[in-house]
Design an enzyme around this catalytic site. Structure first.
Site, PDB file in Angstrom:
ATOM      1  N   LYS A   1     -51.046 -21.953 -24.346  1.00  0.00           N
ATOM      2  CA  LYS A   1     -51.153 -23.131 -25.075  1.00  0.00           C
ATOM      3  C   LYS A   1     -51.769 -23.327 -26.240  1.00  0.00           C
ATOM      4  O   LYS A   1     -52.677 -21.801 -25.666  1.00  0.00           O
ATOM      5  CB  LYS A   1     -51.999 -23.674 -23.910  1.00  0.00           C
ATOM      6  CG  LYS A   1     -52.427 -25.223 -24.326  1.00  0.00           C
ATOM      7  CD  LYS A   1     -51.500 -26.233 -24.302  1.00  0.00           C
ATOM      8  CE  LYS A   1     -52.265 -27.400 -24.943  1.00  0.00           C
ATOM      9  NZ  LYS A   1     -51.288 -27.259 -25.610  1.00  0.00           N
TER      10      LYS A   1
ATOM     11  N   LYS B   1     -60.030 -19.099 -23.201  1.00  0.00           N
ATOM     12  CA  LYS B   1     -60.643 -20.442 -22.987  1.00  0.00           C
ATOM     13  C   LYS B   1     -60.150 -21.068 -21.695  1.00  0.00           C
ATOM     14  O   LYS B   1     -60.744 -21.721 -20.623  1.00  0.00           O
ATOM     15  CB  LYS B   1     -60.501 -20.814 -24.341  1.00  0.00           C
ATOM     16  CG  LYS B   1     -61.346 -22.131 -24.788  1.00  0.00           C
ATOM     17  CD  LYS B   1     -61.206 -23.096 -25.880  1.00  0.00           C
ATOM     18  CE  LYS B   1     -61.658 -22.259 -27.365  1.00  0.00           C
ATOM     19  NZ  LYS B   1     -61.838 -23.208 -28.337  1.00  0.00           N
TER      20      LYS B   1
ATOM     21  N   LYS C   1     -51.402 -19.371 -29.633  1.00  0.00           N
ATOM     22  CA  LYS C   1     -51.429 -19.969 -31.318  1.00  0.00           C
ATOM     23  C   LYS C   1     -50.733 -20.037 -32.106  1.00  0.00           C
ATOM     24  O   LYS C   1     -49.735 -19.498 -32.499  1.00  0.00           O
ATOM     25  CB  LYS C   1     -52.952 -19.263 -31.821  1.00  0.00           C
ATOM     26  CG  LYS C   1     -53.230 -20.067 -32.874  1.00  0.00           C
ATOM     27  CD  LYS C   1     -54.377 -20.841 -31.971  1.00  0.00           C
ATOM     28  CE  LYS C   1     -55.946 -21.498 -32.820  1.00  0.00           C
ATOM     29  NZ  LYS C   1     -56.358 -22.754 -31.893  1.00  0.00           N
TER      30      LYS C   1
ATOM     31  N   THR D   1     -64.057 -32.459 -27.551  1.00  0.00           N
ATOM     32  CA  THR D   1     -64.602 -31.954 -27.927  1.00  0.00           C
ATOM     33  C   THR D   1     -65.651 -31.883 -27.784  1.00  0.00           C
ATOM     34  O   THR D   1     -66.399 -31.253 -27.095  1.00  0.00           O
ATOM     35  CB  THR D   1     -63.659 -30.643 -29.470  1.00  0.00           C
ATOM     36  OG1 THR D   1     -62.421 -31.428 -28.929  1.00  0.00           O
ATOM     37  CG2 THR D   1     -64.261 -29.954 -29.845  1.00  0.00           C
TER      38      THR D   1
ATOM     39  N   ASN E   1     -64.839 -34.400 -36.340  1.00  0.00           N
ATOM     40  CA  ASN E   1     -64.955 -35.247 -34.897  1.00  0.00           C
ATOM     41  C   ASN E   1     -65.487 -34.735 -34.552  1.00  0.00           C
ATOM     42  O   ASN E   1     -66.603 -34.980 -32.904  1.00  0.00           O
ATOM     43  CB  ASN E   1     -63.308 -34.422 -35.015  1.00  0.00           C
ATOM     44  CG  ASN E   1     -63.006 -34.942 -33.573  1.00  0.00           C
ATOM     45  OD1 ASN E   1     -63.351 -33.920 -32.398  1.00  0.00           O
ATOM     46  ND2 ASN E   1     -62.062 -35.446 -33.264  1.00  0.00           N
TER      47      ASN E   1
ATOM     48  N   SER F   1     -56.411 -31.254 -23.667  1.00  0.00           N
ATOM     49  CA  SER F   1     -55.159 -31.732 -23.434  1.00  0.00           C
ATOM     50  C   SER F   1     -54.275 -31.237 -22.454  1.00  0.00           C
ATOM     51  O   SER F   1     -52.672 -31.904 -22.342  1.00  0.00           O
ATOM     52  CB  SER F   1     -54.826 -30.236 -24.691  1.00  0.00           C
ATOM     53  OG  SER F   1     -54.957 -30.617 -25.923  1.00  0.00           O
TER      54      SER F   1
HETATM   55  P1  NAD Z   1     -63.490 -31.558 -39.100  1.00  0.00           P
HETATM   56  O1  NAD Z   1     -62.766 -31.571 -40.741  1.00  0.00           O
HETATM   57  O2  NAD Z   1     -63.388 -33.778 -38.650  1.00  0.00           O
HETATM   58  O3  NAD Z   1     -64.704 -32.069 -39.731  1.00  0.00           O
HETATM   59  C1  NAD Z   1     -65.576 -30.852 -40.766  1.00  0.00           C
HETATM   60  C2  NAD Z   1     -67.231 -31.282 -40.648  1.00  0.00           C
HETATM   61  O4  NAD Z   1     -67.631 -29.953 -41.809  1.00  0.00           O
HETATM   62  C3  NAD Z   1     -67.336 -31.947 -42.323  1.00  0.00           C
HETATM   63  O5  NAD Z   1     -68.070 -33.456 -41.835  1.00  0.00           O
HETATM   64  C4  NAD Z   1     -67.725 -31.591 -42.943  1.00  0.00           C
HETATM   65  O6  NAD Z   1     -68.634 -32.217 -44.010  1.00  0.00           O
HETATM   66  C5  NAD Z   1     -68.704 -30.915 -42.697  1.00  0.00           C
HETATM   67  N1  NAD Z   1     -68.865 -29.302 -43.509  1.00  0.00           N
HETATM   68  C6  NAD Z   1     -67.070 -28.602 -43.681  1.00  0.00           C
HETATM   69  N2  NAD Z   1     -67.849 -27.587 -44.942  1.00  0.00           N
HETATM   70  C7  NAD Z   1     -69.366 -27.972 -44.501  1.00  0.00           C
HETATM   71  C8  NAD Z   1     -70.570 -26.593 -45.030  1.00  0.00           C
HETATM   72  N3  NAD Z   1     -70.214 -26.038 -46.325  1.00  0.00           N
HETATM   73  N4  NAD Z   1     -71.470 -27.563 -44.458  1.00  0.00           N
HETATM   74  C9  NAD Z   1     -71.587 -28.233 -43.912  1.00  0.00           C
HETATM   75  N5  NAD Z   1     -70.863 -29.237 -43.349  1.00  0.00           N
HETATM   76  C10 NAD Z   1     -69.180 -29.298 -44.231  1.00  0.00           C
HETATM   77  O7  NAD Z   1     -63.314 -30.512 -38.669  1.00  0.00           O
HETATM   78  P2  NAD Z   1     -63.778 -30.501 -36.824  1.00  0.00           P
HETATM   79  O8  NAD Z   1     -62.231 -30.989 -36.304  1.00  0.00           O
HETATM   80  O9  NAD Z   1     -64.814 -31.591 -36.493  1.00  0.00           O
HETATM   81  O10 NAD Z   1     -63.636 -29.052 -35.971  1.00  0.00           O
HETATM   82  C11 NAD Z   1     -65.055 -28.396 -36.392  1.00  0.00           C
HETATM   83  C12 NAD Z   1     -65.141 -27.462 -36.248  1.00  0.00           C
HETATM   84  O11 NAD Z   1     -65.007 -27.484 -34.966  1.00  0.00           O
HETATM   85  C13 NAD Z   1     -63.987 -26.331 -37.132  1.00  0.00           C
HETATM   86  O12 NAD Z   1     -65.032 -24.769 -36.644  1.00  0.00           O
HETATM   87  C14 NAD Z   1     -63.303 -26.451 -35.690  1.00  0.00           C
HETATM   88  O13 NAD Z   1     -61.617 -24.998 -36.145  1.00  0.00           O
HETATM   89  C15 NAD Z   1     -63.831 -26.322 -34.249  1.00  0.00           C
HETATM   90  N6  NAD Z   1     -63.180 -26.773 -33.263  1.00  0.00           N
HETATM   91  C16 NAD Z   1     -62.367 -28.316 -33.275  1.00  0.00           C
HETATM   92  C17 NAD Z   1     -62.097 -28.288 -32.506  1.00  0.00           C
HETATM   93  C18 NAD Z   1     -61.009 -30.284 -32.029  1.00  0.00           C
HETATM   94  O14 NAD Z   1     -61.116 -30.547 -31.142  1.00  0.00           O
HETATM   95  N7  NAD Z   1     -61.207 -31.021 -33.351  1.00  0.00           N
HETATM   96  C19 NAD Z   1     -61.736 -28.134 -31.455  1.00  0.00           C
HETATM   97  C20 NAD Z   1     -62.105 -26.688 -31.613  1.00  0.00           C
HETATM   98  C21 NAD Z   1     -63.092 -25.852 -31.929  1.00  0.00           C
END
Ligand code: NAD
Length: 425
Positions: A68, A92, A104, A194, A225, A367
């Site tokens: 997964k 995880k 992945k 998340t 998100n 998921s």
């Molecule tokens: P997203 O693209 O929805 O949001 C990213 C946010 O970070 C945006 O607000 C953007 O403006 C901001 N950002 C970008 N560069 C930046 C900087 N230099 N300084 C400050 N803010 C900055 O992405 P997301 O889905 O929210 O994911 C965020 C993190 O969480 C990533 O590392 C992702 O791998 C991790 N993650 C996400 C999920 C998920 O379900 N979406 C699950 C596990 C881990």
């Protein structure tokens, strides 16, 4: 994207933990190797020419259930990165106790350089190349960096078409269970899961510290998100979210040196309206940050808050700023937001760090519920989904906290140990 140093460190940590707790090292060495890595070429017609994109799928470990893990579209995807991320997925899923293994995938592409038609063709071609190693009980991809429910819908659709053709026991709803994070046949609540899971973890931390949410100040870096949903659910629980930021910078509200809580729904509304938080500085207008001011992301990380939540990028807490971090608790909502060196430094200083493998696992927990919902040909209600997510996250946190207390060690070591003990017999 994290660098090779971070990836090597994860494997090194696992070997050290295995040695410290007398896990059989030969089995650990085998576990570290992915079961299978598939490499494919994806020819796509662009401007009358065929461009060959490279795609990968690493199936790391299926001891506890089908492989997964997400699938990213990014120009910096490499085989090694996909393998290490698949290893982290094995840890995880084992840690939070869902019956999945780890996998992945990735395609080396900048999706912004493609038209919607080319992107759809790439998604479908990826499935055509690897459908024989996918399945609801074999390997279940999900969205990751630069992939979304629309891309997963194209993939699921292609998979269902191929399954009808090649699988004599094909059943539609089970074929849909081969992908999660879908739009069609998706799970109500998946998009907030998340951030929601992270807020559950924050609630447990407050409980352990015997503090009330309103006594705890929190700064969140990233308002996408994960960051927004974390801030929103934490704020609903009564935590004081005093700073949030996006790539252009952050906002705070301060009177007489005291940081005041932001109204997160209003800040969100303002960001929707203006595009960035920078526009929410609010010279007039309806947003809550009136009286507030912009701060840089650098300053946000160094604010005197109780809890710091990096929810944007990897490596943002590093050798250059670790000495200036004042938070006593860090919740890693982004993947690898703290470099290995800074991690050691902060843990030594007594900072409690909730590792990414635990803190951001609400997404994969959801998921699991989407997969189960599709297998049962059912439609789960959002309230029930959030209730079950709460149970999964609270249980995972409690187990990890117990292992950490018993062994007098940090939560990352406790998380890895808990997962390894389930995976290596
Ligand atoms: P997203 O693209 O929805 O949001 C990213 C946010 O970070 C945006 O607000 C953007 O403006 C901001 N950002 C970008 N560069 C930046 C900087 N230099 N300084 C400050 N803010 C900055 O992405 P997301 O889905 O929210 O994911 C965020 C993190 O969480 C990533 O590392 C992702 O791998 C991790 N993650 C996400 C999920 C998920 O379900 N979406 C699950 C596990 C881990």
């Amino acid at each position: 994207m994290a660098d090779q140093n971070t990836y090597n460190k994860i494997e090194q940590d696992i070997v050290e933990i295995a040695a410290k707790y007398n896990l059989p090292l030969d089995k650990v060495e085998t576990f570290l190797q992915p079961d299978r890595v598939i490499e494919v070429t994806l020819p796509i017609k662009i401007d009358e020419e065929i461009v060959n994109f490279k795609g990968y799928r690493a199936q790391h470990d299926n001891t506890l259930g089908p492989y997964k893990g997400g699938l990213r579209f990014h120009p910096e995807v490499t085989r090694d990165e996909v393998i290490t991320l698949s290893l982290l997925m094995s840890l995880k899923t084992a840690l939070i106790g869902v019956k999945f293994g780890g996998g992945k995938g990735g395609v080396v592409v900048d999706p912004k350089s493609l038209t919607a038609i080319q992107l759809e063709e790439l998604a479908r071609e990826y499935v055509r190349k690897i459908h024989h190693v996918l399945g609801h009980d074999i390997d279940i991809p999900a969205p990751d960096v630069n992939t979304n429910p629309q891309i997963l819908d194209w993939m699921a659709d292609e998979y269902v078409r191929l399954s009808k053709k090649h699988n004599p026991t094909h059943v539609d709803h089970k074929a849909y269970a081969t992908f999660t994070g879908k739009g069609k046949h998706g799970l109500d609540g998946r998009n907030v899961a998340t951030g929601f899971g992270g807020a559950v973890v924050l609630g447990k931390i407050a409980e352990k510290l015997k503090m009330k949410p309103r006594e705890i100040t929190v700064a969140v870096m990233g308002f996408g998100n994960v960051g927004y949903n974390f801030a929103n659910f934490a704020s609903e629980k009564g935590f004081q979210i005093v700073a949030v930021s996006d790539s252009q910078g952050g906002v705070i509200k301060q009177t007489n040196g005291e940081l005041l809580p932001l109204d997160i729904p209003l800040v969100f509304e303002c960001k929707q309206e203006k595009g960035t938080l920078a526009g929410c500085y609010c010279a007039g207008g309806v947003c809550d940050t009136r009286g507030g001011r912009m701060i840089s992301n650098k300053s946000l990380l160094e604010l005197p808050v109780d809890v710091l939540v990096p929810a944007a990028l990897g490596g943002v807490i590093n050798e250059s700023n670790m000495q200036h971090i004042k938070a006593k608790i860090i919740i890693e909502m982004a993947n690898n937001p703290i470099t290995p060196y800074a991690y050691r430094f902060l843990e030594k200083k007594g900072v409690t760090i909730v590792p990414d493998v635990l803190a951001n696992s609400g997404g994969v927990a959801a998921s699991y519920l989407e997969w189960e919902q599709n297998i049962k040909n059912d439609t789960y209600k959002k309230a029930d989904v959030l209730k079950r997510l709460t149970d999964i996250m609270e249980k995972a946190f409690e187990n990890t906290w117990k292992v950490s207390t018993k062994n007098k060690t940090g939560l990352k070591e406790a998380s890895y140990l808990t997962a390894l003990q389930k995976l290596i017999k």
